[in-house]
Design a protein around this motif. Structure first.
Motif, PDB file in Angstrom:
ATOM      1  N   PHE A  47      -2.467  26.695   0.411  1.00 17.68           N
ATOM      2  CA  PHE A  47      -3.561  25.911   0.691  1.00 17.68           C
ATOM      3  C   PHE A  47      -4.168  24.464  -0.102  1.00 17.68           C
ATOM      4  CE2 PHE A  47      -4.099  27.556  -3.055  1.00 17.68           C
ATOM      5  CZ  PHE A  47      -6.650  26.598  -4.075  1.00 17.68           C
ATOM      6  N   GLY A  48      -4.878  24.309   0.628  1.00 19.14           N
ATOM      7  CA  GLY A  48      -5.028  22.795   0.253  1.00 19.14           C
ATOM      8  C   GLY A  48      -5.967  21.848   0.240  1.00 19.14           C
ATOM      9  N   LYS A  49      -6.468  20.266   0.115  1.00 17.33           N
ATOM     10  CA  LYS A  49      -7.207  18.898   1.264  1.00 17.33           C
ATOM     11  C   LYS A  49      -5.880  18.115   1.214  1.00 17.33           C
ATOM     12  CE  LYS A  49     -10.533  16.504   2.449  1.00 17.33           C
ATOM     13  NZ  LYS A  49      -9.613  15.512   3.077  1.00 17.33           N
ATOM     14  N   GLU A  50      -6.205  17.498   2.617  1.00 13.88           N
ATOM     15  CA  GLU A  50      -4.981  16.367   2.305  1.00 13.88           C
ATOM     16  C   GLU A  50      -6.055  15.116   1.884  1.00 13.88           C
ATOM     17  OE1 GLU A  50      -2.289  13.717   6.114  1.00 13.88           O
ATOM     18  OE2 GLU A  50      -5.138  15.173   6.898  1.00 13.88           O
ATOM     19  N   ILE A  51      -5.424  14.573   1.598  1.00 11.55           N
ATOM     20  CA  ILE A  51      -6.219  12.626   0.764  1.00 11.55           C
ATOM     21  C   ILE A  51      -5.230  11.981   0.890  1.00 11.55           C
ATOM     22  CG2 ILE A  51      -7.884  14.125  -0.561  1.00 11.55           C
ATOM     23  CD1 ILE A  51      -5.886  13.569  -2.741  1.00 11.55           C
ATOM     24  N   ARG A  52      -5.198  11.150   1.332  1.00 16.63           N
ATOM     25  CA  ARG A  52      -4.419   9.983   1.734  1.00 16.63           C
ATOM     26  C   ARG A  52      -5.296   8.510   0.369  1.00 16.63           C
ATOM     27  NH1 ARG A  52      -0.469  10.883   4.268  1.00 16.63           N
ATOM     28  NH2 ARG A  52      -1.201  12.445   6.826  1.00 16.63           N
ATOM     29  N   ASN A  53      -4.225   7.931  -0.445  1.00 14.94           N
ATOM     30  CA  ASN A  53      -4.239   6.786  -1.125  1.00 14.94           C
ATOM     31  C   ASN A  53      -5.707   7.007  -2.182  1.00 14.94           C
ATOM     32  OD1 ASN A  53      -2.829   5.240   0.184  1.00 14.94           O
ATOM     33  ND2 ASN A  53      -4.220   4.933   1.643  1.00 14.94           N
ATOM     34  N   ASN A  54      -5.926   8.431  -2.515  1.00 13.84           N
ATOM     35  CA  ASN A  54      -6.949   9.361  -3.660  1.00 13.84           C
ATOM     36  C   ASN A  54      -8.019   8.764  -3.509  1.00 13.84           C
ATOM     37  OD1 ASN A  54      -6.548   9.790  -6.168  1.00 13.84           O
ATOM     38  ND2 ASN A  54      -6.770   8.082  -7.508  1.00 13.84           N
ATOM     39  N   GLU A  55      -8.073   8.844  -2.094  1.00 12.25           N
ATOM     40  CA  GLU A  55      -9.774   9.169  -1.634  1.00 12.25           C
ATOM     41  C   GLU A  55      -9.545  10.734  -1.304  1.00 12.25           C
ATOM     42  OE1 GLU A  55      -8.834   8.086   2.661  1.00 12.25           O
ATOM     43  OE2 GLU A  55      -9.024   5.174   1.639  1.00 12.25           O
ATOM     44  N   ASN A  56     -11.204  10.871  -1.773  1.00  9.32           N
ATOM     45  CA  ASN A  56     -11.672  12.859  -1.181  1.00  9.32           C
ATOM     46  C   ASN A  56     -10.685  13.384  -2.348  1.00  9.32           C
ATOM     47  OD1 ASN A  56     -12.990  11.962   0.820  1.00  9.32           O
ATOM     48  ND2 ASN A  56     -11.220  12.121   1.881  1.00  9.32           N
ATOM     49  N   VAL A  57     -10.801  12.380  -3.632  1.00  9.08           N
ATOM     50  CA  VAL A  57     -10.265  13.559  -4.819  1.00  9.08           C
ATOM     51  C   VAL A  57     -10.744  14.583  -5.024  1.00  9.08           C
ATOM     52  CG1 VAL A  57      -9.369  13.916  -6.964  1.00  9.08           C
ATOM     53  CG2 VAL A  57      -8.087  12.037  -5.638  1.00  9.08           C
ATOM     54  N   GLU A  58     -12.731  14.325  -5.180  1.00 12.37           N
ATOM     55  CA  GLU A  58     -13.286  15.475  -5.916  1.00 12.37           C
ATOM     56  C   GLU A  58     -13.761  16.637  -4.779  1.00 12.37           C
ATOM     57  OE1 GLU A  58     -16.004  17.543  -7.477  1.00 12.37           O
ATOM     58  OE2 GLU A  58     -15.180  15.849  -8.385  1.00 12.37           O
ATOM     59  N   ILE A  59     -13.999  16.239  -3.330  1.00  9.66           N
ATOM     60  CA  ILE A  59     -13.298  16.996  -2.336  1.00  9.66           C
ATOM     61  C   ILE A  59     -12.515  18.058  -2.031  1.00  9.66           C
ATOM     62  CG2 ILE A  59     -13.995  17.371   0.223  1.00  9.66           C
ATOM     63  CD1 ILE A  59     -15.130  14.557   0.954  1.00  9.66           C
TER      64      ILE A  59
ATOM     65  N   SER B 212      -0.555  12.759 -12.030  1.00  6.55           N
ATOM     66  CA  SER B 212      -1.570  11.960 -12.219  1.00  6.55           C
ATOM     67  C   SER B 212      -2.942  12.434 -11.694  1.00  6.55           C
ATOM     68  CB  SER B 212      -0.939  10.450 -11.494  1.00  6.55           C
ATOM     69  OG  SER B 212      -1.136  10.228 -10.271  1.00  6.55           O
ATOM     70  N   ASP B 213      -2.910  13.138 -11.221  1.00  3.28           N
ATOM     71  CA  ASP B 213      -4.621  13.119 -10.820  1.00  3.28           C
ATOM     72  C   ASP B 213      -4.829  14.119 -11.799  1.00  3.28           C
ATOM     73  OD1 ASP B 213      -3.558  12.904  -8.124  1.00  3.28           O
ATOM     74  OD2 ASP B 213      -3.132  14.345  -7.031  1.00  3.28           O
ATOM     75  N   GLN B 214      -5.237  14.341 -13.253  1.00  2.25           N
ATOM     76  CA  GLN B 214      -6.013  14.357 -13.985  1.00  2.25           C
ATOM     77  C   GLN B 214      -6.447  16.052 -13.694  1.00  2.25           C
ATOM     78  OE1 GLN B 214      -4.089  15.455 -16.917  1.00  2.25           O
ATOM     79  NE2 GLN B 214      -2.722  14.193 -16.129  1.00  2.25           N
ATOM     80  N   SER B 215      -7.777  15.002 -12.819  1.00  2.00           N
ATOM     81  CA  SER B 215      -9.025  16.309 -12.420  1.00  2.00           C
ATOM     82  C   SER B 215      -8.868  17.441 -11.474  1.00  2.00           C
ATOM     83  CB  SER B 215     -10.143  15.356 -11.483  1.00  2.00           C
ATOM     84  OG  SER B 215      -9.629  15.144 -10.116  1.00  2.00           O
ATOM     85  N   THR B 216      -7.550  17.003 -10.738  1.00  2.00           N
ATOM     86  CA  THR B 216      -7.074  18.818  -9.921  1.00  2.00           C
ATOM     87  C   THR B 216      -6.530  19.319 -11.248  1.00  2.00           C
ATOM     88  OG1 THR B 216      -7.382  17.046  -8.174  1.00  2.00           O
ATOM     89  CG2 THR B 216      -5.988  19.473  -7.695  1.00  2.00           C
ATOM     90  N   LEU B 217      -5.359  18.614 -11.936  1.00  2.00           N
ATOM     91  CA  LEU B 217      -4.747  19.403 -13.101  1.00  2.00           C
ATOM     92  C   LEU B 217      -5.803  20.315 -13.850  1.00  2.00           C
ATOM     93  CD1 LEU B 217      -2.403  16.767 -13.276  1.00  2.00           C
ATOM     94  CD2 LEU B 217      -1.389  19.134 -11.642  1.00  2.00           C
ATOM     95  N   GLY B 218      -6.312  19.275 -14.133  1.00  2.00           N
ATOM     96  CA  GLY B 218      -7.577  20.520 -15.269  1.00  2.00           C
ATOM     97  C   GLY B 218      -7.777  21.777 -14.167  1.00  2.00           C
ATOM     98  N   LEU B 219      -8.413  21.367 -12.365  1.00  2.00           N
ATOM     99  CA  LEU B 219      -9.210  22.886 -12.744  1.00  2.00           C
ATOM    100  C   LEU B 219      -7.696  24.143 -12.534  1.00  2.00           C
ATOM    101  CD1 LEU B 219     -10.355  21.165  -9.616  1.00  2.00           C
ATOM    102  CD2 LEU B 219     -11.804  22.433 -11.245  1.00  2.00           C
ATOM    103  N   ILE B 220      -6.260  23.432 -11.759  1.00  2.00           N
ATOM    104  CA  ILE B 220      -5.675  24.454 -11.927  1.00  2.00           C
ATOM    105  C   ILE B 220      -5.037  24.787 -13.528  1.00  2.00           C
ATOM    106  CG2 ILE B 220      -3.232  24.448 -11.334  1.00  2.00           C
ATOM    107  CD1 ILE B 220      -3.154  21.678  -9.393  1.00  2.00           C
TER     108      ILE B 220
END
Length: 133
Positions: A45-57, A108-116
């Protein structure tokens, strides 16, 4: 089960609709697995993001999956694990020339890695009272 709101729901719907769809999709499959007495892995599962957009989504999508999985595991339900798509060492360019490669989570995606990390610990703790193989 797989979970791809970017692919399954086109841009005509809002992101809140995609988060709601994710919650509903996962909840229905948890209920079906429980009814059948079968274990459930929520994987790919996942969410497509480009150029660091939509990380919070993306984080909202991950939280929706993780919250449902943790509740199921904590209450003895069928969810036995989750596997997001996918961990990558860092940013790169894909063949279309877009950076980030779409669905990957970079180190480098610290907010998502924190959730994981939080989710991993929660799932490990949910199974402590039961034996595992």
């Amino acid at each position: 089960i797989h979970m791809w709101p970017d692919n399954w729901l086109q841009d005509a719907v809002s992101w809140q609709d995609k988060v709601t769809f994710t919650k509903d999709w996962v909840d229905v499959h948890i209920a079906q697995a429980a009814e059948l007495g079968m274990p459930l892995v929520i994987e790919e599962f996942g969410k497509e993001i480009r150029n660091n957009e939509n990380v919070e989504i993306r984080n909202e999508i991950y939280r929706a999956v993780y919250d449902a999985a943790e509740e199921s595991a904590k209450n003895g339900g069928p969810v036995v694990g989750t596997m997001f798509w996918y961990l990558s060492d860092e940013v790169y360019s894909d063949p279309d020339g877009w950076s980030r490669g779409g669905y990957h989570v970079a180190l480098s995606d610290q907010s998502t890695l924190g959730l994981i990390e939080r989710h991993s610990r929660s799932m490990a703790n949910a199974g402590e009272s039961e034996s595992s193989c």
